[in-house]
Write an enzyme that holds these catalytic residues in place. Structure first.
Site, mmCIF file in Angstrom:
data_model
loop_
_atom_site.group_PDB
_atom_site.id
_atom_site.type_symbol
_atom_site.label_atom_id
_atom_site.label_comp_id
_atom_site.label_asym_id
_atom_site.label_seq_id
_atom_site.Cartn_x
_atom_site.Cartn_y
_atom_site.Cartn_z
ATOM 1 C CG ASP A 13 7.316 14.860 -12.483
ATOM 2 O OD1 ASP A 13 6.791 13.836 -12.055
ATOM 3 O OD2 ASP A 13 6.669 15.861 -12.847
ATOM 4 C CE LYS A 16 9.975 12.342 -5.675
ATOM 5 N NZ LYS A 16 9.881 13.430 -6.670
ATOM 6 N N GLY A 40 4.688 8.985 -9.553
ATOM 7 C CA GLY A 40 5.001 7.964 -10.553
ATOM 8 C C GLY A 40 6.506 7.790 -10.535
ATOM 9 C CG HIS A 41 8.474 7.438 -7.228
ATOM 10 N ND1 HIS A 41 8.539 7.346 -5.863
ATOM 11 C CD2 HIS A 41 8.135 8.730 -7.489
ATOM 12 C CE1 HIS A 41 8.242 8.529 -5.330
ATOM 13 N NE2 HIS A 41 7.994 9.378 -6.304
ATOM 14 C CD GLN A 217 3.283 13.865 -4.497
ATOM 15 O OE1 GLN A 217 3.248 13.752 -3.290
ATOM 16 N NE2 GLN A 217 2.992 12.867 -5.296
HETATM 17 P P1 IMP Z 1 -2.430 16.437 -6.662
HETATM 18 O O1 IMP Z 1 -1.256 15.994 -5.876
HETATM 19 O O2 IMP Z 1 -2.992 15.362 -7.553
HETATM 20 O O3 IMP Z 1 -3.489 17.057 -5.799
HETATM 21 O O4 IMP Z 1 -1.959 17.596 -7.673
HETATM 22 C C1 IMP Z 1 -1.568 18.878 -7.223
HETATM 23 C C2 IMP Z 1 -0.422 19.417 -8.065
HETATM 24 O O5 IMP Z 1 0.737 18.640 -7.827
HETATM 25 C C3 IMP Z 1 -0.655 19.348 -9.579
HETATM 26 O O6 IMP Z 1 -0.008 20.445 -10.178
HETATM 27 C C4 IMP Z 1 0.033 18.061 -9.982
HETATM 28 O O7 IMP Z 1 0.433 18.069 -11.328
HETATM 29 C C5 IMP Z 1 1.226 18.086 -9.047
HETATM 30 N N1 IMP Z 1 1.746 16.756 -8.745
HETATM 31 C C6 IMP Z 1 1.204 15.847 -7.909
HETATM 32 N N2 IMP Z 1 1.973 14.754 -7.834
HETATM 33 C C7 IMP Z 1 3.028 14.973 -8.618
HETATM 34 C C8 IMP Z 1 4.193 14.223 -8.935
HETATM 35 O O8 IMP Z 1 4.430 13.106 -8.444
HETATM 36 N N3 IMP Z 1 5.071 14.805 -9.807
HETATM 37 C C9 IMP Z 1 4.869 16.046 -10.327
HETATM 38 N N4 IMP Z 1 3.808 16.784 -10.054
HETATM 39 C C10 IMP Z 1 2.884 16.257 -9.214
#
Ligand code: IMP
Length: 424
Positions: A13, A16, A40-41, A217
């Site tokens: 977040d 990007k 979520g870009h 991420q």
């Molecule tokens: P997952 O990627 O859905 O398996 O989530 C694993 C962890 O990564 C959780 O704490 C999510 O909130 C975090 N997470 C996954 N994708 C994002 C992102 O794009 N931005 C921020 N946190 C993320």
């Protein structure tokens, strides 16, 4: 021959989407190399706000070839929804603007149900994932059971593999048949996007094209070097780009570390500089800190220089892009965490266990804040002196050069200090 990589330095977040879109203006290729629609870009243009989950951020720029590379996981339902939205807003994609690697892995409803079940089993210890099926897809990839995008070309493989997946994941025959029917029904629109991504990238390199790698991420969510187990299921670092694209690491010649002017985290896990108070809430409201994918409120805190330094050593940033500086406007003092203490003593490493990271105590450096807003500023010199000092301190901590400062959400509210493309 050169590739520029844009990677989140914190817990995701960092903005990007916005910076990726700015850089994509001059890129020939934009390649998404990890993750799936958990990202979520967000890109804000005069034509509206776009939240891209799986399509690379070059989709809004003319003449860019966007690639979803081998190291990603794709939910075709989300991809289709996103392609429809892009089309509606005048950015229709076709096989010459978007290529999907046949080696990327697919996410189906079976993966989603399985992840919901795991989180339920974990109860209070749940990871608080985005529930987008990311973990199950990467796990089944490692087990060599998952279906890859290219396998959609082979009906027999779909008919054989899905019942097997359903069995392993404890799903019913009915669910399995629904997924088979769905996958067979999407072949017509999906398969034309499949292409030899590695060859396209290789040719682009030979022809001196500008290639932007878009990480998803953030560094602290990397499955190996992040805050395990509160991480995502892929490698998020600059180095992961090489493996995902199938190109030698030496071609990734430059990288930009993306960071917010403060720190946020969505989901569970340790967060040393978290402000679980009024100021934290103020940052959340002012910064609109609600997940772009799940709308969950993000936890907010001071800028963590320990994380920035750790991140820099993992990725080797050449440049920094710092977003949301405007959110800190008006604070009397701003703080940067410069060290962690454990049991009263400073430590000189980044803890690998969540148990230990939960216990560290941040050591802060306090700097004067700035009264005047940074919004609307067009150059570094126009920024209040205190804001300049704050940014320079971050640059010093990371050993990377300030390249881009974002002072608002619109793509034009961006201060460019360094022409990162020309340095390649
Ligand atoms: P997952 O990627 O859905 O398996 O989530 C694993 C962890 O990564 C959780 O704490 C999510 O909130 C975090 N997470 C996954 N994708 C994002 C992102 O794009 N931005 C921020 N946190 C993320």
């Amino acid at each position: 021959m050169a590739i520029l990589s844009l990677v989140g330095a914190q817990w995701g977040d960092e903005g990007k989407g916005k910076i990726g879109d700015v850089l994509a203006q001059r890129a020939n290729l934009v390649v998404r190399y990890n993750g799936g629609d958990n990202a979520g870009h967000t890109i804000v243009t005069d034509g509206g706000t776009f939240i891209l989950h799986i399509v690379p951020c070059g989709a809004l720029r003319e003449g860019v070839l966007n690639i979803i590379a081998a190291g990603t996981v794709i939910n075709p339902k989300i991809l289709l929804r996103e392609l429809d939205q892009l089309k509606e807003m005048g950015h229709a994609q076709n096989s010459s603007t978007l290529t999907i690697s046949p080696k990327a892995h697919l996410i189906t409803d079976l993966h989603l149900h399985y992840e919901a079940w795991i989180e339920e089993q974990l109860g209070k210890a749940k990871l608080d994932t985005t529930l987008r099926g990311i973990g199950p897809a990467y796990a089944l990839k490692a087990l060599r059971l998952n279906l890859r995008a290219g396998e959609l070309r082979h009906e027999k493989t779909i008919r054989n593999r899905i019942p097997l997946l359903a069995k392993i994941l404890g799903a019913s025959k009915d669910d399995s048949e629904k997924v088979i029917d769905y996958l067979l029904s999407i072949r017509e629109w999906f398969t034309p996007f499949l292409g030899d991504d590695r060859k396209l990238i290789w040719e682009a390199l030979q022809n001196n094209r500008k290639i932007l790698l878009e990480g998803a991420q953030g560094t602290l969510l990397d499955i190996d070097h992040g805050t395990y187990p509160f991480v995502t299921s892929s490698n998020t670092l600059v180095g992961a780009g090489s493996a995902s694209l199938g190109i030698p690491p030496r071609f990734i010649t430059s990288s930009i570390g993306m960071m917010k002017a403060y720190t946020t985290r969505v989901g569970a896990g340790p967060f040393p500089t978290e402000l679980a108070n009024e100021l934290g809430e103020q940052l959340r409201e002012k910064g609109g800190e609600y997940g772009a994918t799940t709308r969950r409120p993000r936890r907010c805190g001071w800028f963590d220089g320990v994380i920035a330094g750790y991140s820099s050593s993992l990725n080797g940033w050449n440049y920094l892009a710092i977003t949301k500086l405007d959110v800190l406007d008006g604070l009397e003092k701003v703080k940067i965490c410069v060290a962690y203490k454990l049991n009263g003593k400073a430590i000189d490493y980044f803890p690998s266990e969540a148990e230990e990271l939960t216990q560290v105590e941040p050591v802060y450096e306090e700097m004067p804040g700035w009264r005047e807003t940074v919004e609307g500023k067009k150059s570094f010199d126009e920024l209040p002196k205190e804001a300049q000092n704050y940014l320079e301190r971050i640059s010093e901590i990371t050993g990377a050069q300030l390249a881009i400062i974002s002072v608002g959400s619109h793509r034009d509210e961006t201060i460019v200090l360094e022409d990162v493309w020309s340095s390649l």
